[in-house]
Scaffold this motif. Structure first.
Motif, PDB file in Angstrom:
ATOM      1  N   GLN A 216       2.277  -1.572  -7.328  1.00 26.22           N
ATOM      2  CA  GLN A 216       1.157  -0.745  -7.646  1.00 26.22           C
ATOM      3  C   GLN A 216       1.508   0.541  -7.611  1.00 26.22           C
ATOM      4  O   GLN A 216       1.196   1.465  -8.452  1.00 26.22           O
ATOM      5  CB  GLN A 216      -0.115  -0.981  -6.825  1.00 26.22           C
ATOM      6  N   ALA A 217       2.286   1.104  -6.675  1.00 24.29           N
ATOM      7  CA  ALA A 217       3.001   2.233  -6.584  1.00 24.29           C
ATOM      8  C   ALA A 217       3.808   2.513  -7.884  1.00 24.29           C
ATOM      9  O   ALA A 217       3.747   3.687  -8.454  1.00 24.29           O
ATOM     10  CB  ALA A 217       4.083   2.414  -5.353  1.00 24.29           C
ATOM     11  N   LEU A 218       4.421   1.557  -8.413  1.00 22.81           N
ATOM     12  CA  LEU A 218       5.404   1.835  -9.512  1.00 22.81           C
ATOM     13  C   LEU A 218       4.296   2.070 -10.693  1.00 22.81           C
ATOM     14  O   LEU A 218       4.558   2.997 -11.586  1.00 22.81           O
ATOM     15  CB  LEU A 218       6.196   0.657  -9.907  1.00 22.81           C
ATOM     16  N   LYS A 219       3.218   1.201 -10.828  1.00 21.81           N
ATOM     17  CA  LYS A 219       2.365   1.114 -11.999  1.00 21.81           C
ATOM     18  C   LYS A 219       1.693   2.673 -12.105  1.00 21.81           C
ATOM     19  O   LYS A 219       1.738   3.312 -12.941  1.00 21.81           O
ATOM     20  CB  LYS A 219       1.353   0.221 -11.849  1.00 21.81           C
TER      21      LYS A 219
ATOM     22  N   HIS B 178       0.722   7.781 -14.242  1.00 25.44           N
ATOM     23  CA  HIS B 178       0.794   9.148 -14.398  1.00 25.44           C
ATOM     24  C   HIS B 178       1.559  10.093 -15.182  1.00 25.44           C
ATOM     25  O   HIS B 178       1.188  10.929 -15.801  1.00 25.44           O
ATOM     26  CB  HIS B 178       1.101   9.432 -12.893  1.00 25.44           C
ATOM     27  N   TYR B 179       2.789   9.553 -15.203  1.00 21.55           N
ATOM     28  CA  TYR B 179       3.524  10.078 -16.358  1.00 21.55           C
ATOM     29  C   TYR B 179       3.250  10.191 -17.726  1.00 21.55           C
ATOM     30  O   TYR B 179       3.349  11.081 -18.364  1.00 21.55           O
ATOM     31  CB  TYR B 179       5.105   9.536 -16.094  1.00 21.55           C
ATOM     32  N   TRP B 180       2.791   9.014 -18.192  1.00 22.24           N
ATOM     33  CA  TRP B 180       2.340   8.892 -19.265  1.00 22.24           C
ATOM     34  C   TRP B 180       0.933   9.657 -19.456  1.00 22.24           C
ATOM     35  O   TRP B 180       0.874  10.113 -21.060  1.00 22.24           O
ATOM     36  CB  TRP B 180       2.046   7.378 -19.886  1.00 22.24           C
TER      37      TRP B 180
ATOM     38  N   PRO C 287       2.257  10.011  -3.035  1.00 26.36           N
ATOM     39  CA  PRO C 287       1.386   9.371  -1.782  1.00 26.36           C
ATOM     40  C   PRO C 287       1.228   8.122  -2.168  1.00 26.36           C
ATOM     41  O   PRO C 287       1.029   7.244  -0.789  1.00 26.36           O
ATOM     42  CB  PRO C 287       0.082  10.073  -1.984  1.00 26.36           C
ATOM     43  N   GLU C 288       1.000   7.396  -3.218  1.00 22.81           N
ATOM     44  CA  GLU C 288       1.040   6.019  -3.535  1.00 22.81           C
ATOM     45  C   GLU C 288       2.022   5.249  -3.010  1.00 22.81           C
ATOM     46  O   GLU C 288       1.722   4.076  -2.691  1.00 22.81           O
ATOM     47  CB  GLU C 288       0.683   5.768  -4.849  1.00 22.81           C
ATOM     48  N   TRP C 289       3.273   5.685  -3.192  1.00 23.24           N
ATOM     49  CA  TRP C 289       4.415   5.060  -2.771  1.00 23.24           C
ATOM     50  C   TRP C 289       4.599   4.890  -1.017  1.00 23.24           C
ATOM     51  O   TRP C 289       4.740   4.134  -0.723  1.00 23.24           O
ATOM     52  CB  TRP C 289       5.847   5.659  -3.054  1.00 23.24           C
ATOM     53  N   LEU C 290       4.317   6.041  -0.550  1.00 21.78           N
ATOM     54  CA  LEU C 290       4.220   6.237   0.905  1.00 21.78           C
ATOM     55  C   LEU C 290       3.023   5.337   1.521  1.00 21.78           C
ATOM     56  O   LEU C 290       3.480   4.838   2.646  1.00 21.78           O
ATOM     57  CB  LEU C 290       4.130   7.719   1.410  1.00 21.78           C
TER      58      LEU C 290
ATOM     59  N   LEU D  14       4.490   1.726   1.347  1.00 26.90           N
ATOM     60  CA  LEU D  14       5.805   1.631   2.151  1.00 26.90           C
ATOM     61  C   LEU D  14       5.016   1.573   3.593  1.00 26.90           C
ATOM     62  O   LEU D  14       5.616   0.662   4.353  1.00 26.90           O
ATOM     63  CB  LEU D  14       6.654   2.910   2.278  1.00 26.90           C
ATOM     64  N   ALA D  15       4.127   2.139   4.006  1.00 26.57           N
ATOM     65  CA  ALA D  15       3.524   2.135   5.187  1.00 26.57           C
ATOM     66  C   ALA D  15       2.995   0.625   5.300  1.00 26.57           C
ATOM     67  O   ALA D  15       2.917   0.040   6.282  1.00 26.57           O
ATOM     68  CB  ALA D  15       2.301   3.015   5.392  1.00 26.57           C
ATOM     69  N   GLU D  16       2.174   0.074   4.486  1.00 20.66           N
ATOM     70  CA  GLU D  16       1.588  -1.161   4.295  1.00 20.66           C
ATOM     71  C   GLU D  16       2.531  -2.257   4.313  1.00 20.66           C
ATOM     72  O   GLU D  16       2.721  -3.243   5.294  1.00 20.66           O
ATOM     73  CB  GLU D  16       0.702  -1.359   3.049  1.00 20.66           C
ATOM     74  N   ILE D  17       3.705  -2.168   3.764  1.00 18.25           N
ATOM     75  CA  ILE D  17       4.840  -3.192   3.884  1.00 18.25           C
ATOM     76  C   ILE D  17       5.538  -2.915   5.222  1.00 18.25           C
ATOM     77  O   ILE D  17       6.032  -4.119   5.960  1.00 18.25           O
ATOM     78  CB  ILE D  17       6.088  -2.823   3.042  1.00 18.25           C
ATOM     79  N   THR D  18       5.641  -1.888   5.649  1.00 18.11           N
ATOM     80  CA  THR D  18       6.064  -1.671   7.074  1.00 18.11           C
ATOM     81  C   THR D  18       5.184  -2.094   8.227  1.00 18.11           C
ATOM     82  O   THR D  18       5.695  -2.957   9.058  1.00 18.11           O
ATOM     83  CB  THR D  18       6.447  -0.236   7.411  1.00 18.11           C
TER      84      THR D  18
END
Length: 368
Positions: free
Chosen positions: A185-188, A193-195, A321-324, A327-331
């Motif tokens: 979802q973070a990649l998406k 956002h770029y597009w 922020p979406e990635w962090l 990463l917090a969820e994964i951790t």
């Protein structure tokens, strides 16, 4: 002595938890000497190169290091900032922000980072955490897709360090998160956002770091995990098989590596008449030489010189922020069972237990 000296021990000390984010590493400077030191350490790892040691020593020291160091240093110079290596800057920021995001979720943990090769190395960081009293460590590789050349090499370095430690902390290791929903979802979000700001391409190229094909044939799961990441991401973006392609970059030597290769693929796309392509590198969570120089500069030139008109590089997740949050969820999922989420009453209870333990230790010491 066979073991490192243990730090002073205090009875009743409350065990603390730390997360160690480990990335590949970077030279200390964009100079031939610094790059040579870094490459020698990196390419001497038996996980990275499986050629017999004696033969590889000759190739590495007589051919690769003398000629490749200066060329690589020139490439590093094109991306180096006043604050240093982009990889180190992003990794350091990610560790700092991850601690904050975990703190918002109620976890009392320290997050630090280490590099597999070069400065701020794994033994240095683990020794510092030992001295600071951290008794539970979660090892978090910066590689979403597992490979023996990266993730396993991190684990090797951790295990090797603790062979010389008498009192080993409790350890947990995250193997991969290539198909974790939060990562996808973070990649998406990053791509959409770029597009939104730059429009969409005719084709999206998902470029992953390369690996010798022989490693795949010997059982390394990296290739499969890359393709699963790509498939899940494409599904989330609503792309059909004609709208994206998976490629592999960063070859070394003459042996066959995982295909299709990135540079020839983008050249072929340009010759087929495609005017615009976007390239994203899902296997890297932080921008580095392989993304900023190899993709955003070299591969860009390959596409344009072959007749393409518009090349876009979509940055890595970095500190979004979406990635962090992801990463917090994964951790967090790997911290389950460790007492990192303390209520005020539990914290006070542990403090009282620590005081009682110290008092009991002093009493016993006085009696003997």
């Amino acid at each position: 002595m066979p073991f490192h000296k243990e730090p002073p021990y205090a009875h009743g000390t409350i065990a603390k938890t730390a997360v160690v984010l480990i990335n590949l590493g970077t030279p200390d400077a964009p100079t031939a000497a610094a790059v040579r030191r870094y490459l020698k350490e990196f390419l001497s790892d038996h996980r990275v190169v499986e050629i017999p040691r004696a033969i590889w020593w000759l190739i590495l020291n007589l051919i690769i290091l003398p000629f490749r160091s200066s060329k690589s240093a020139a490439k590093y110079a094109t991306i180096w900032s006043k604050d240093g290596s982009p990889l180190k800057i992003h990794t350091e920021k990610q560790a700092l922000l991850l601690q904050g995001y975990l703190g918002e979720r109620g976890h009392e943990v320290k997050v630090t980072y280490a590099m597999r090769y070069g400065s701020t190395n794994i033994p240095e960081v683990l020794s510092k955490l030992k001295a600071e009293g951290y008794e539970r460590l979660l090892i978090l590789p910066a590689y979403p897709q597992y490979s023996a050349t990266t993730t396993a090499s991190n684990f090797d370095a951790v295990f090797r360090h603790y062979q010389q430690v008498r009192n080993i902390p409790e350890l947990r290791f995250i193997k991969n998160y290539h198909d974790h929903e939060a990562y996808i979802q973070a990649l998406k979000h990053s791509i959409l956002h770029y597009w939104q700001s730059n429009g969409r391409p005719e084709k999206l190229v998902m470029s992953f770091h390369g690996l010798p094909k022989a490693f795949l044939m010997r059982g390394d799961p990296y290739h499969c995990e890359c393709y699963k990441t790509a498939r899940l991401l494409a599904e989330q973006l609503g792309l059909n098989k004609e709208q994206y392609v998976v490629t592999f970059q960063s070859r070394l030597g003459r042996a066959e590596w995982l295909q299709p290769y990135t540079a020839p693929t983008v050249q072929a796309l340009a010759k087929q008449g495609l005017k615009r392509i976007d390239v994203v590198c899902p296997g890297f969570i932080a921008d580095c030489l392989e993304t900023l120089e190899e993709i955003a500069m070299e591969v860009r030139d390959d596409f344009l010189q072959a007749g393409g008109k518009e090349f876009h590089y979509i940055p890595c997740l970095n500190e979004s922020p979406e990635w962090l949050r992801a990463l917090a969820e994964i951790t967090e999922q790997h911290l389950i069972g460790w007492p990192t989420m303390m209520t005020g009453s539990l914290r006070e209870q542990l403090k009282q237990q620590a005081l009682l333990s110290r008092s009991e230790a002093k009493r016993l010491g006085a009696e003997h």
